[in-house]
Write a protein that holds these residues in place. Structure first.
Motif, PDB file in Angstrom:
ATOM      1  N   VAL A  84      58.599  32.210  39.171  1.00  0.00           N
ATOM      2  CA  VAL A  84      57.224  32.073  39.672  1.00  0.00           C
ATOM      3  C   VAL A  84      57.224  31.851  41.190  1.00  0.00           C
ATOM      4  N   ALA A  85      56.488  32.718  41.883  1.00  0.00           N
ATOM      5  CA  ALA A  85      56.405  32.637  43.352  1.00  0.00           C
ATOM      6  C   ALA A  85      55.103  31.996  43.794  1.00  0.00           C
ATOM      7  N   LEU A  86      54.086  32.067  42.930  1.00  0.00           N
ATOM      8  CA  LEU A  86      52.787  31.450  43.229  1.00  0.00           C
ATOM      9  C   LEU A  86      52.010  31.365  41.926  1.00  0.00           C
ATOM     10  N   HIS A  87      51.389  30.205  41.671  1.00  0.00           N
ATOM     11  CA  HIS A  87      50.588  30.014  40.448  1.00  0.00           C
ATOM     12  C   HIS A  87      49.137  29.749  40.832  1.00  0.00           C
ATOM     13  N   VAL A  88      48.215  30.236  40.015  1.00  0.00           N
ATOM     14  CA  VAL A  88      46.789  30.066  40.325  1.00  0.00           C
ATOM     15  C   VAL A  88      46.419  28.586  40.482  1.00  0.00           C
ATOM     16  N   ASN A  89      47.095  27.704  39.733  1.00  0.00           N
ATOM     17  CA  ASN A  89      46.776  26.272  39.832  1.00  0.00           C
ATOM     18  C   ASN A  89      47.083  25.706  41.216  1.00  0.00           C
ATOM     19  N   ASP A  90      47.908  26.421  41.976  1.00  0.00           N
ATOM     20  CA  ASP A  90      48.266  25.940  43.319  1.00  0.00           C
ATOM     21  C   ASP A  90      47.394  26.544  44.414  1.00  0.00           C
ATOM     22  N   VAL A  91      46.435  27.369  44.011  1.00  0.00           N
ATOM     23  CA  VAL A  91      45.573  28.021  45.011  1.00  0.00           C
ATOM     24  C   VAL A  91      44.212  27.311  44.983  1.00  0.00           C
ATOM     25  N   PRO A  92      43.900  26.536  46.027  1.00  0.00           N
ATOM     26  CA  PRO A  92      42.702  25.683  45.984  1.00  0.00           C
ATOM     27  C   PRO A  92      41.409  26.429  45.689  1.00  0.00           C
ATOM     28  N   TRP A  93      41.282  27.655  46.173  1.00  0.00           N
ATOM     29  CA  TRP A  93      39.991  28.348  46.048  1.00  0.00           C
ATOM     30  C   TRP A  93      39.892  29.233  44.809  1.00  0.00           C
ATOM     31  N   ALA A  94      41.032  29.488  44.141  1.00  0.00           N
ATOM     32  CA  ALA A  94      41.056  30.493  43.061  1.00  0.00           C
ATOM     33  C   ALA A  94      40.954  29.837  41.693  1.00  0.00           C
ATOM     34  N   GLU A  95      40.222  30.492  40.780  1.00  0.00           N
ATOM     35  CA  GLU A  95      40.126  29.949  39.425  1.00  0.00           C
ATOM     36  C   GLU A  95      40.888  30.772  38.398  1.00  0.00           C
ATOM     37  N   ARG A  96      40.840  32.108  38.523  1.00  0.00           N
ATOM     38  CA  ARG A  96      41.458  32.920  37.473  1.00  0.00           C
ATOM     39  C   ARG A  96      41.697  34.354  37.933  1.00  0.00           C
ATOM     40  N   GLN A  97      42.416  35.084  37.080  1.00  0.00           N
ATOM     41  CA  GLN A  97      42.634  36.532  37.254  1.00  0.00           C
ATOM     42  C   GLN A  97      43.372  36.884  38.553  1.00  0.00           C
ATOM     43  N   MET A  98      44.645  36.574  38.563  1.00  0.00           N
ATOM     44  CA  MET A  98      45.518  36.912  39.702  1.00  0.00           C
ATOM     45  C   MET A  98      45.915  38.379  39.532  1.00  0.00           C
ATOM     46  N   TRP A  99      45.138  39.276  40.140  1.00  0.00           N
ATOM     47  CA  TRP A  99      45.342  40.716  39.966  1.00  0.00           C
ATOM     48  C   TRP A  99      46.322  41.259  41.009  1.00  0.00           C
ATOM     49  N   ALA A 100      46.346  42.568  41.166  1.00  0.00           N
ATOM     50  CA  ALA A 100      47.400  43.259  41.918  1.00  0.00           C
ATOM     51  C   ALA A 100      47.646  42.704  43.332  1.00  0.00           C
ATOM     52  N   PRO A 101      48.875  42.257  43.612  1.00  0.00           N
ATOM     53  CA  PRO A 101      49.198  41.699  44.930  1.00  0.00           C
ATOM     54  C   PRO A 101      49.962  42.698  45.810  1.00  0.00           C
ATOM     55  N   LYS A 117      39.639  35.524  41.162  1.00  0.00           N
ATOM     56  CA  LYS A 117      38.236  35.139  41.055  1.00  0.00           C
ATOM     57  C   LYS A 117      38.066  33.668  41.394  1.00  0.00           C
ATOM     58  N   LYS A 118      37.011  33.387  42.126  1.00  0.00           N
ATOM     59  CA  LYS A 118      36.645  32.000  42.388  1.00  0.00           C
ATOM     60  C   LYS A 118      35.855  31.480  41.178  1.00  0.00           C
ATOM     61  N   ALA A 119      35.477  30.208  41.213  1.00  0.00           N
ATOM     62  CA  ALA A 119      34.730  29.617  40.094  1.00  0.00           C
ATOM     63  C   ALA A 119      33.393  30.327  39.882  1.00  0.00           C
ATOM     64  N   ASP A 120      32.838  30.940  40.935  1.00  0.00           N
ATOM     65  CA  ASP A 120      31.550  31.633  40.789  1.00  0.00           C
ATOM     66  C   ASP A 120      31.703  33.042  40.207  1.00  0.00           C
ATOM     67  N   GLY A 121      32.955  33.411  39.857  1.00  0.00           N
ATOM     68  CA  GLY A 121      33.174  34.719  39.234  1.00  0.00           C
ATOM     69  C   GLY A 121      33.309  35.864  40.229  1.00  0.00           C
ATOM     70  N   ILE A 122      33.321  35.560  41.527  1.00  0.00           N
ATOM     71  CA  ILE A 122      33.433  36.600  42.554  1.00  0.00           C
ATOM     72  C   ILE A 122      34.887  36.692  43.027  1.00  0.00           C
ATOM     73  N   PHE A 123      35.388  37.947  43.098  1.00  0.00           N
ATOM     74  CA  PHE A 123      36.741  38.159  43.621  1.00  0.00           C
ATOM     75  C   PHE A 123      36.766  38.031  45.145  1.00  0.00           C
ATOM     76  N   GLN A 124      37.820  37.381  45.648  1.00  0.00           N
ATOM     77  CA  GLN A 124      38.160  37.465  47.073  1.00  0.00           C
ATOM     78  C   GLN A 124      39.671  37.634  47.172  1.00  0.00           C
ATOM     79  N   ILE A 125      40.134  37.820  48.384  1.00  0.00           N
ATOM     80  CA  ILE A 125      41.565  38.068  48.601  1.00  0.00           C
ATOM     81  C   ILE A 125      42.134  36.925  49.432  1.00  0.00           C
ATOM     82  N   GLY A 126      43.271  36.406  48.967  1.00  0.00           N
ATOM     83  CA  GLY A 126      43.903  35.285  49.661  1.00  0.00           C
ATOM     84  C   GLY A 126      45.273  35.665  50.183  1.00  0.00           C
TER      85      GLY A 126
END
Ligand code: FUB
Length: 338
Positions: A84-101, A117-126
């Motif tokens: 594991v190189a990065l987990h969603v639980n360690d990304v403060p702004w992200a809630e789910r769906q770690m898609w294509a990096p 996806k953030k908690a509001d269901g909107i995708f952003q890129i980190g």
């Protein structure tokens, strides 16, 4: 993104004819972004899991939680899973769906770019930063300002880095016009220009956009923009950029027609002229790729759902050599040799 309808017989025959095998089979991996760093091939895939979520056109069943980096010495060599190189639980702004990096290198640091996806269901890129191409990566506290949708692909050219991104349907690109979200926005009518991927130059710190994202325009053979109804050629998701003999090759998935296609141009911003298909449909609904040069030969990294016997959200990363003709056209590939 519904399941592909294949009979068991079709599936087994396609598997038997497959031109390549999964690079790893102990986990499911997808959306491979490949790079050569320090003379070694590194692959940044999605890590597919079975989360028990019902299939829908938003792709909620693609419920990935972490990223694992793969690497190999050379094509055909053993593939190493670096964990594991990065987990969603360690990304403060992200809630789910770690898609294509994707990943990039600059000044001794490695940068992992990822949509979630953030908690509001909107995708952003980190972005997350590390000292080793295999990670671990430490995420920034907030997503990249002005980013949206999915599928970041970062391309270096003359010391500048450009991020291509965007995907329609579950990737939410249809909700944006001029970089602004509108809940009521949908795909254009069939006779209107298709939605386009976006591109933005990155700032010197690799953590922000240096400019507002621009549309990646794809023209047909008559110099007209591809139309939204042209499902066999229009952009859907999964952008990639590479340079071959001085030309810029923008490649992508057509989504609901399941092709990998490409268009060429004279600048990383385009416009690009549609050239043709790279890969015919694979087992599974999605198709996603990268193209990478390794010691003077070119390789297509892609995925299919052969290992899971056709389960669309349980995919496996594969690679095969890619060839050009004397005019720089990519020779199309049939994943099952037909
Ligand atoms: O892996 C989830 C999504 O499926 C990706 O972001 C798309 O490109 C498609 O491969």
């Amino acid at each position: 993104m519904p399941e592909q309808e294949l009979t068991q017989d079709d599936l087994q025959q396609m598997k038997a004819r497959a031109i390549s095998q999964p690079l790893v089979s102990h986990i499911y991996t997808a959306d491979p972004s490949a790079h050569v760093f320090n003379g070694r091939i590194y692959i940044y895939p999605s890590h597919d899991i079975e989360a028990g979520i019902a299939f829908n056109d938003n792709g909620d069943h693609f419920a990935m939680e972490d990223y694992r980096v793969l690497s190999m010495d050379a094509p055909g060599a053993e593939t190493v899973d670096h964990g594991v190189a990065l987990h969603v639980n360690d990304v403060p702004w992200a809630e789910r769906q770690m898609w294509a990096p994707d990943a990039a290198f600059k000044d001794g640091k490695y940068y992992l770019y990822f949509p979630a996806k953030k908690a509001d269901g909107i995708f952003q890129i980190g972005v997350a930063v590390g000292d080793d191409p295999a990670g671990p990566f430490v995420p920034e506290a907030a997503p990249i300002e002005g980013s949206y949708s999915i599928d970041p692909a970062v391309f270096e050219d003359g010391g500048e880095h450009y991020m291509y991104f965007g995907g329609i349907w579950g990737g939410q690109l249809q909700k944006y016009r001029d970089n602004v979200y509108g809940a009521g926005n949908e795909e254009p009518a069939d006779d209107e220009p298709a939605l386009q991927a976006r591109v933005a130059r990155l700032g010197g710190d690799m953590k922000q956009f240096a400019e507002a994202p621009r549309a990646v325009v794809i023209l047909d053979e008559n110099g007209k923009e591809l139309l939204a109804g042209d499902h066999g050629r229009r952009y859907f998701e999964g952008p990639w950029m590479h340079k071959y003999q001085g030309k810029y090759y923008f490649s992508y998935s057509t989504g609901d027609t399941h092709y990998l296609c490409y268009a060429t141009g004279d600048s990383p911003y385009g416009p690009f002229t549609y050239k043709g298909r790279i890969l015919s449909p694979v087992i599974g609904w999605t198709t996603h790729h990268s193209i990478c040069e390794v010691e003077g030969r070119w390789y297509l990294f892609y995925h299919d759902s052969s290992l899971s016997d056709g389960v669309t959200h349980l995919r496996s990363v594969k690679m095969t050599e890619l060839h050009y003709d004397a005019n720089g056209n990519i020779l199309p590939i049939s994943p099952y040799g037909d």
